[in-house]
Design a protein around this motif. Structure first.
Motif, PDB file in Angstrom:
ATOM      1  N   ILE A 188       0.875  -1.173   0.000  1.00 43.38           N
ATOM      2  CA  ILE A 188       0.000   0.000   0.000  1.00 43.38           C
ATOM      3  C   ILE A 188       0.913   1.223   0.000  1.00 43.38           C
ATOM      4  O   ILE A 188       1.767   1.350   0.860  1.00 43.38           O
ATOM      5  CB  ILE A 188      -0.923   0.022   1.239  1.00 43.38           C
ATOM      6  N   ASP A 189       0.739   2.106  -0.981  1.00 46.19           N
ATOM      7  CA  ASP A 189       1.638   3.254  -1.082  1.00 46.19           C
ATOM      8  C   ASP A 189       0.860   4.550  -1.311  1.00 46.19           C
ATOM      9  O   ASP A 189      -0.376   4.557  -1.326  1.00 46.19           O
ATOM     10  CB  ASP A 189       2.696   3.035  -2.165  1.00 46.19           C
ATOM     11  N   GLN A 190       1.585   5.639  -1.505  1.00 42.27           N
ATOM     12  CA  GLN A 190       0.969   6.959  -1.652  1.00 42.27           C
ATOM     13  C   GLN A 190       0.100   7.056  -2.903  1.00 42.27           C
ATOM     14  O   GLN A 190      -0.799   7.896  -2.965  1.00 42.27           O
ATOM     15  CB  GLN A 190       2.043   8.062  -1.670  1.00 42.27           C
ATOM     16  N   HIS A 191       0.305   6.213  -3.891  1.00 42.72           N
ATOM     17  CA  HIS A 191      -0.481   6.277  -5.126  1.00 42.72           C
ATOM     18  C   HIS A 191      -1.885   5.700  -4.967  1.00 42.72           C
ATOM     19  O   HIS A 191      -2.760   5.960  -5.795  1.00 42.72           O
ATOM     20  CB  HIS A 191       0.255   5.567  -6.263  1.00 42.72           C
ATOM     21  N   ALA A 225      -5.225   6.611  -7.336  1.00 44.40           N
ATOM     22  CA  ALA A 225      -5.398   5.620  -8.403  1.00 44.40           C
ATOM     23  C   ALA A 225      -6.864   5.216  -8.551  1.00 44.40           C
ATOM     24  O   ALA A 225      -7.658   5.326  -7.627  1.00 44.40           O
ATOM     25  CB  ALA A 225      -4.557   4.381  -8.102  1.00 44.40           C
ATOM     26  N   VAL A 226      -7.195   4.738  -9.758  1.00 39.59           N
ATOM     27  CA  VAL A 226      -8.488   4.110 -10.004  1.00 39.59           C
ATOM     28  C   VAL A 226      -8.316   2.635  -9.650  1.00 39.59           C
ATOM     29  O   VAL A 226      -7.409   1.974 -10.160  1.00 39.59           O
ATOM     30  CB  VAL A 226      -8.913   4.251 -11.487  1.00 39.59           C
ATOM     31  N   HIS A 227      -9.163   2.133  -8.769  1.00 40.12           N
ATOM     32  CA  HIS A 227      -9.077   0.739  -8.339  1.00 40.12           C
ATOM     33  C   HIS A 227     -10.166  -0.075  -9.030  1.00 40.12           C
ATOM     34  O   HIS A 227     -11.320   0.346  -9.089  1.00 40.12           O
ATOM     35  CB  HIS A 227      -9.229   0.634  -6.821  1.00 40.12           C
ATOM     36  N   ILE A 228      -9.770  -1.237  -9.526  1.00 39.84           N
ATOM     37  CA  ILE A 228     -10.682  -2.159 -10.194  1.00 39.84           C
ATOM     38  C   ILE A 228     -10.777  -3.412  -9.322  1.00 39.84           C
ATOM     39  O   ILE A 228      -9.753  -3.912  -8.830  1.00 39.84           O
ATOM     40  CB  ILE A 228     -10.155  -2.538 -11.598  1.00 39.84           C
ATOM     41  N   VAL A 229     -11.994  -3.892  -9.125  1.00 41.00           N
ATOM     42  CA  VAL A 229     -12.195  -5.073  -8.270  1.00 41.00           C
ATOM     43  C   VAL A 229     -13.056  -6.088  -9.008  1.00 41.00           C
ATOM     44  O   VAL A 229     -14.046  -5.726  -9.657  1.00 41.00           O
ATOM     45  CB  VAL A 229     -12.890  -4.709  -6.936  1.00 41.00           C
ATOM     46  N   ALA A 230     -12.672  -7.352  -8.917  1.00 40.08           N
ATOM     47  CA  ALA A 230     -13.451  -8.454  -9.474  1.00 40.08           C
ATOM     48  C   ALA A 230     -14.158  -9.173  -8.335  1.00 40.08           C
ATOM     49  O   ALA A 230     -13.542  -9.451  -7.296  1.00 40.08           O
ATOM     50  CB  ALA A 230     -12.541  -9.426 -10.215  1.00 40.08           C
ATOM     51  N   LYS A 268      -0.729   3.613 -16.465  1.00 44.53           N
ATOM     52  CA  LYS A 268       0.128   2.691 -15.723  1.00 44.53           C
ATOM     53  C   LYS A 268      -0.771   1.689 -15.008  1.00 44.53           C
ATOM     54  O   LYS A 268      -1.580   2.048 -14.151  1.00 44.53           O
ATOM     55  CB  LYS A 268       0.979   3.474 -14.711  1.00 44.53           C
ATOM     56  N   VAL A 269      -0.652   0.434 -15.386  1.00 42.22           N
ATOM     57  CA  VAL A 269      -1.415  -0.660 -14.781  1.00 42.22           C
ATOM     58  C   VAL A 269      -0.551  -1.252 -13.674  1.00 42.22           C
ATOM     59  O   VAL A 269       0.610  -1.599 -13.903  1.00 42.22           O
ATOM     60  CB  VAL A 269      -1.757  -1.722 -15.837  1.00 42.22           C
ATOM     61  N   GLU A 270      -1.129  -1.364 -12.486  1.00 46.28           N
ATOM     62  CA  GLU A 270      -0.358  -1.819 -11.334  1.00 46.28           C
ATOM     63  C   GLU A 270      -1.180  -2.733 -10.438  1.00 46.28           C
ATOM     64  O   GLU A 270      -2.405  -2.701 -10.464  1.00 46.28           O
ATOM     65  CB  GLU A 270       0.094  -0.614 -10.492  1.00 46.28           C
ATOM     66  N   ARG A 271      -0.477  -3.512  -9.635  1.00 43.84           N
ATOM     67  CA  ARG A 271      -1.067  -4.313  -8.556  1.00 43.84           C
ATOM     68  C   ARG A 271      -2.156  -5.274  -9.043  1.00 43.84           C
ATOM     69  O   ARG A 271      -3.134  -5.532  -8.354  1.00 43.84           O
ATOM     70  CB  ARG A 271      -1.641  -3.433  -7.454  1.00 43.84           C
TER      71      ARG A 271
END
Length: 140
Positions: free
Chosen positions: A35-38, A42-47, A67-70
């Motif tokens: 878990i970081d400052q971004h 960021a836009v979070h996507i959940v399935a 930038k796709v992350e995590r």
């Protein structure tokens, strides 16, 4: 399977639950790196499988690209196409925001998965959180 853009704190917490399970508990990434400052911007996507969160990822705009992350999926759902659905949703978000290309740092064991989705490897291997990664891009 339902793939959503997180709009509530609970949905964002669901994303964190999946990320903690996969990256911290399963792969041994230190929690303070996960878990970081971004995460705040960021836009979070959940399935979701019914009401249970089973996959997550986040999207940011960095230097004019997406930038796709995590990106992660619980082990119980890794063969169900959840990862592909997450990536398609992030691509949709990127297009809505007018982003011309996507970039990600993939763990090397997942490089083939991203290549299958049209990403191209553009770097040598490097370590991130102690694991080998490569940078990949996809023009939209």
């Amino acid at each position: 399977m339902k793939i959503i853009t997180a709009r509530t704190q609970q949905q964002q917490d669901d994303a964190y639950f999946v990320r903690k399970t996969v990256f911290v508990e399963e792969q041994g990434v230190p929690a303070e790196l996960e878990i970081d400052q971004h995460d705040k911007t960021a836009v979070h996507i959940v399935a979701y499988d019914k009401e249970r969160p089973v996959g997550a990822g986040r999207f940011r705009i960095v230097d004019g690209y997406g930038k796709v992350e995590r990106v992660c999926v619980l082990s119980s759902h890794r063969k169900d196409g959840v990862g592909k659905q997450l990536m398609l949703k992030m691509q949709e978000v990127a297009k809505e925001q007018g982003v011309p290309k996507l970039k990600l740092n993939a763990q090397t064991h997942a490089e083939g998965f991203y290549k299958h989705l049209g990403y191209e490897t553009v770097s040598d291997k490097f370590l991130d959180a102690g694991m080998p990664h490569v940078t990949m891009i996809k023009e939209l």
